[in-house]
Design a protein around this motif. Sequence first.
Motif, PDB file in Angstrom:
ATOM      1  N   ILE A 104      -5.562   4.133 -10.029  1.00 24.13           N
ATOM      2  CA  ILE A 104      -5.337   4.116  -8.446  1.00 24.13           C
ATOM      3  C   ILE A 104      -5.938   5.627  -8.147  1.00 24.13           C
ATOM      4  CG2 ILE A 104      -3.509   4.217  -6.769  1.00 24.13           C
ATOM      5  CD1 ILE A 104      -1.908   2.399  -8.857  1.00 24.13           C
ATOM      6  N   TRP A 105      -5.488   6.520  -8.761  1.00 19.53           N
ATOM      7  CA  TRP A 105      -5.919   7.800  -8.348  1.00 19.53           C
ATOM      8  C   TRP A 105      -7.506   7.831  -8.420  1.00 19.53           C
ATOM      9  CZ3 TRP A 105      -8.516  12.177 -10.666  1.00 19.53           C
ATOM     10  CH2 TRP A 105      -8.411  13.337  -9.813  1.00 19.53           C
ATOM     11  N   LEU A 106      -8.122   7.423  -9.589  1.00 14.36           N
ATOM     12  CA  LEU A 106      -9.808   7.395  -9.360  1.00 14.36           C
ATOM     13  C   LEU A 106     -10.403   6.468  -8.372  1.00 14.36           C
ATOM     14  CD1 LEU A 106     -10.391   7.517 -13.346  1.00 14.36           C
ATOM     15  CD2 LEU A 106     -10.681   9.487 -11.454  1.00 14.36           C
ATOM     16  N   SER A 107      -9.630   5.374  -7.931  1.00 14.31           N
ATOM     17  CA  SER A 107     -10.152   4.748  -6.792  1.00 14.31           C
ATOM     18  C   SER A 107      -9.484   4.794  -5.561  1.00 14.31           C
ATOM     19  CB  SER A 107      -9.831   3.129  -7.423  1.00 14.31           C
ATOM     20  OG  SER A 107     -10.403   2.885  -8.635  1.00 14.31           O
ATOM     21  N   ARG A 108      -9.157   5.869  -5.191  1.00 14.85           N
ATOM     22  CA  ARG A 108      -8.555   6.246  -3.777  1.00 14.85           C
ATOM     23  C   ARG A 108      -9.530   6.158  -2.548  1.00 14.85           C
ATOM     24  NH1 ARG A 108      -9.280  10.880  -6.596  1.00 14.85           N
ATOM     25  NH2 ARG A 108      -9.856  12.595  -5.551  1.00 14.85           N
ATOM     26  N   ARG A 109     -10.794   6.290  -3.051  1.00 14.47           N
ATOM     27  CA  ARG A 109     -11.796   6.183  -1.791  1.00 14.47           C
ATOM     28  C   ARG A 109     -11.903   4.824  -1.307  1.00 14.47           C
ATOM     29  NH1 ARG A 109     -17.009   6.857  -4.761  1.00 14.47           N
ATOM     30  NH2 ARG A 109     -17.772   5.905  -2.789  1.00 14.47           N
ATOM     31  N   PRO A 110     -11.849   4.634   0.265  1.00 11.07           N
ATOM     32  CA  PRO A 110     -11.700   3.445   0.580  1.00 11.07           C
ATOM     33  C   PRO A 110     -12.697   2.468   0.102  1.00 11.07           C
ATOM     34  CG  PRO A 110     -11.813   5.132   2.426  1.00 11.07           C
ATOM     35  CD  PRO A 110     -12.365   5.741   1.194  1.00 11.07           C
ATOM     36  N   GLU A 111     -13.885   2.692  -0.119  1.00 13.09           N
ATOM     37  CA  GLU A 111     -14.808   1.674  -0.777  1.00 13.09           C
ATOM     38  C   GLU A 111     -14.368   1.238  -2.136  1.00 13.09           C
ATOM     39  OE1 GLU A 111     -16.152   4.933  -0.262  1.00 13.09           O
ATOM     40  OE2 GLU A 111     -16.409   4.358   1.743  1.00 13.09           O
ATOM     41  N   ASP A 112     -13.804   2.257  -3.098  1.00 16.05           N
ATOM     42  CA  ASP A 112     -13.503   1.678  -4.290  1.00 16.05           C
ATOM     43  C   ASP A 112     -12.079   0.905  -4.222  1.00 16.05           C
ATOM     44  OD1 ASP A 112     -15.639   3.113  -5.457  1.00 16.05           O
ATOM     45  OD2 ASP A 112     -14.210   4.925  -5.904  1.00 16.05           O
ATOM     46  N   TRP A 113     -11.196   1.442  -3.160  1.00 14.98           N
ATOM     47  CA  TRP A 113      -9.849   0.641  -3.236  1.00 14.98           C
ATOM     48  C   TRP A 113     -10.252  -0.860  -2.687  1.00 14.98           C
ATOM     49  CZ3 TRP A 113      -5.640   0.913  -5.197  1.00 14.98           C
ATOM     50  CH2 TRP A 113      -4.700   0.304  -4.792  1.00 14.98           C
ATOM     51  N   GLU A 114     -11.213  -1.142  -1.657  1.00 16.41           N
ATOM     52  CA  GLU A 114     -11.617  -2.538  -1.276  1.00 16.41           C
ATOM     53  C   GLU A 114     -12.209  -3.042  -2.394  1.00 16.41           C
ATOM     54  OE1 GLU A 114     -12.325  -5.477   0.846  1.00 16.41           O
ATOM     55  OE2 GLU A 114     -11.291  -3.776   1.622  1.00 16.41           O
ATOM     56  N   GLU A 115     -12.924  -2.508  -3.401  1.00 18.55           N
ATOM     57  CA  GLU A 115     -13.343  -3.182  -4.474  1.00 18.55           C
ATOM     58  C   GLU A 115     -12.247  -3.727  -5.212  1.00 18.55           C
ATOM     59  OE1 GLU A 115     -16.316  -4.120  -5.561  1.00 18.55           O
ATOM     60  OE2 GLU A 115     -17.130  -3.653  -3.499  1.00 18.55           O
ATOM     61  N   LEU A 116     -11.122  -3.118  -5.403  1.00 16.18           N
ATOM     62  CA  LEU A 116      -9.863  -3.426  -6.192  1.00 16.18           C
ATOM     63  C   LEU A 116      -9.137  -4.379  -5.560  1.00 16.18           C
ATOM     64  CD1 LEU A 116      -8.611   0.025  -7.733  1.00 16.18           C
ATOM     65  CD2 LEU A 116      -9.919  -1.773  -8.810  1.00 16.18           C
ATOM     66  N   ARG A 117      -9.479  -5.021  -4.351  1.00 16.58           N
ATOM     67  CA  ARG A 117      -8.657  -6.144  -3.897  1.00 16.58           C
ATOM     68  C   ARG A 117      -8.195  -7.164  -4.829  1.00 16.58           C
ATOM     69  NH1 ARG A 117      -7.184  -7.311   1.051  1.00 16.58           N
ATOM     70  NH2 ARG A 117      -8.635  -5.639   2.079  1.00 16.58           N
TER      71      ARG A 117
ATOM     72  N   ALA B  77       3.933   4.089  -5.382  1.00 12.75           N
ATOM     73  CA  ALA B  77       3.963   4.593  -4.147  1.00 12.75           C
ATOM     74  C   ALA B  77       2.463   4.958  -3.465  1.00 12.75           C
ATOM     75  CB  ALA B  77       4.761   6.001  -4.104  1.00 12.75           C
ATOM     76  N   GLY B  78       1.709   5.318  -4.676  1.00 11.82           N
ATOM     77  CA  GLY B  78       0.366   5.544  -4.333  1.00 11.82           C
ATOM     78  C   GLY B  78      -0.369   4.195  -3.814  1.00 11.82           C
ATOM     79  N   MET B  79      -0.094   3.175  -4.390  1.00 15.20           N
ATOM     80  CA  MET B  79      -0.702   1.799  -3.902  1.00 15.20           C
ATOM     81  C   MET B  79      -0.196   1.477  -2.655  1.00 15.20           C
ATOM     82  SD  MET B  79      -0.584  -0.903  -7.015  1.00 15.20           S
ATOM     83  CE  MET B  79      -1.530  -2.106  -6.142  1.00 15.20           C
ATOM     84  N   TRP B  80       1.256   1.765  -2.178  1.00 11.68           N
ATOM     85  CA  TRP B  80       1.564   1.620  -1.098  1.00 11.68           C
ATOM     86  C   TRP B  80       1.011   2.404   0.280  1.00 11.68           C
ATOM     87  CZ3 TRP B  80       3.967   4.860   2.290  1.00 11.68           C
ATOM     88  CH2 TRP B  80       4.510   4.477   3.578  1.00 11.68           C
ATOM     89  N   HIS B  81       0.800   3.815  -0.180  1.00 12.56           N
ATOM     90  CA  HIS B  81      -0.069   4.622   0.783  1.00 12.56           C
ATOM     91  C   HIS B  81      -1.379   4.133   0.753  1.00 12.56           C
ATOM     92  CE1 HIS B  81      -1.295   8.273   2.459  1.00 12.56           C
ATOM     93  NE2 HIS B  81      -2.191   8.422   1.492  1.00 12.56           N
ATOM     94  N   LEU B  82      -2.154   3.680  -0.101  1.00 13.42           N
ATOM     95  CA  LEU B  82      -3.630   3.306  -0.025  1.00 13.42           C
ATOM     96  C   LEU B  82      -3.729   1.954   0.799  1.00 13.42           C
ATOM     97  CD1 LEU B  82      -4.888   4.179  -3.519  1.00 13.42           C
ATOM     98  CD2 LEU B  82      -5.617   5.338  -1.225  1.00 13.42           C
ATOM     99  N   ASN B  83      -2.858   1.234   0.387  1.00 10.54           N
ATOM    100  CA  ASN B  83      -2.775  -0.039   1.354  1.00 10.54           C
ATOM    101  C   ASN B  83      -2.336   0.203   2.752  1.00 10.54           C
ATOM    102  OD1 ASN B  83      -3.219  -2.047  -0.688  1.00 10.54           O
ATOM    103  ND2 ASN B  83      -1.140  -2.149  -1.396  1.00 10.54           N
ATOM    104  N   ARG B  84      -1.583   0.975   3.021  1.00 13.73           N
ATOM    105  CA  ARG B  84      -1.153   1.459   4.441  1.00 13.73           C
ATOM    106  C   ARG B  84      -2.462   2.015   5.232  1.00 13.73           C
ATOM    107  NH1 ARG B  84       1.015   5.935   6.718  1.00 13.73           N
ATOM    108  NH2 ARG B  84       2.384   5.525   8.735  1.00 13.73           N
ATOM    109  N   LYS B  85      -3.114   2.989   4.476  1.00 16.09           N
ATOM    110  CA  LYS B  85      -4.362   3.606   4.981  1.00 16.09           C
ATOM    111  C   LYS B  85      -5.369   2.575   5.242  1.00 16.09           C
ATOM    112  CE  LYS B  85      -6.212   7.098   3.141  1.00 16.09           C
ATOM    113  NZ  LYS B  85      -6.751   8.161   2.245  1.00 16.09           N
ATOM    114  N   GLU B  86      -5.437   1.562   4.363  1.00 20.02           N
ATOM    115  CA  GLU B  86      -6.337   0.459   4.553  1.00 20.02           C
ATOM    116  C   GLU B  86      -6.026  -0.486   5.738  1.00 20.02           C
ATOM    117  OE1 GLU B  86      -8.842  -2.555   1.753  1.00 20.02           O
ATOM    118  OE2 GLU B  86      -6.599  -2.841   1.857  1.00 20.02           O
ATOM    119  N   ARG B  87      -4.785  -0.826   6.166  1.00 22.43           N
ATOM    120  CA  ARG B  87      -4.425  -1.411   7.270  1.00 22.43           C
ATOM    121  C   ARG B  87      -4.580  -0.846   8.381  1.00 22.43           C
ATOM    122  NH1 ARG B  87      -0.014  -3.026   3.891  1.00 22.43           N
ATOM    123  NH2 ARG B  87       1.269  -1.412   4.875  1.00 22.43           N
ATOM    124  N   LEU B  88      -4.341   0.410   8.676  1.00 21.74           N
ATOM    125  CA  LEU B  88      -4.344   1.322   9.767  1.00 21.74           C
ATOM    126  C   LEU B  88      -5.841   1.651  10.019  1.00 21.74           C
ATOM    127  CD1 LEU B  88      -1.827   4.285   8.982  1.00 21.74           C
ATOM    128  CD2 LEU B  88      -1.719   2.391  10.635  1.00 21.74           C
TER     129      LEU B  88
END
Length: 139
Positions: free
Chosen positions: A71-84, A125-136
């Motif tokens: 999760i920490w290494l994939s925190r960039r928006p592009e990487d987080w999107e790839e982990l959908r 908590a990190g997953m929740w935060h990254l999902n929230r950032k993505e929705r915002l």
Amino acid sequence: MAMQNPDEADVRAVRSERRLALRLGIFRWAFLLSMLRMFAAPASKDFFDRELVPWPTWDWVVCALVPVVLIWLSRRPEDWEELRGERTLIKGALSLFLLYAVMGAIGKGHPALWIAVAVCLAGLAGMWHLNRKERLRAG
């Protein structure tokens, strides 16, 4: 602003995909090994009438760290999107690690498992935060 060469952008995209595939591969192997480790103690008791392999303690902390590092290494928006497509597996793994760590910390009295509890809660908590950032960002 300097324009990037299209070939350079393609090379970066391929490298990013390879890194993400490697991270996911490591996570999947670690998850598989942790499941084998989790069932090794009760299985050895059933098959041999004694525990040949002890219940996980400090090694469970290491197992819990793997998805958190992913999760920490994939925190960039592009990487987080790839982990959908993998987020459900990651969240399930963290939830399972958390459940086992809480049960072991309370039931077996292993203080090292409280560290695993904290790690799992940080990952969720990190997953929740990254999902929230993505929705915002989308809204």
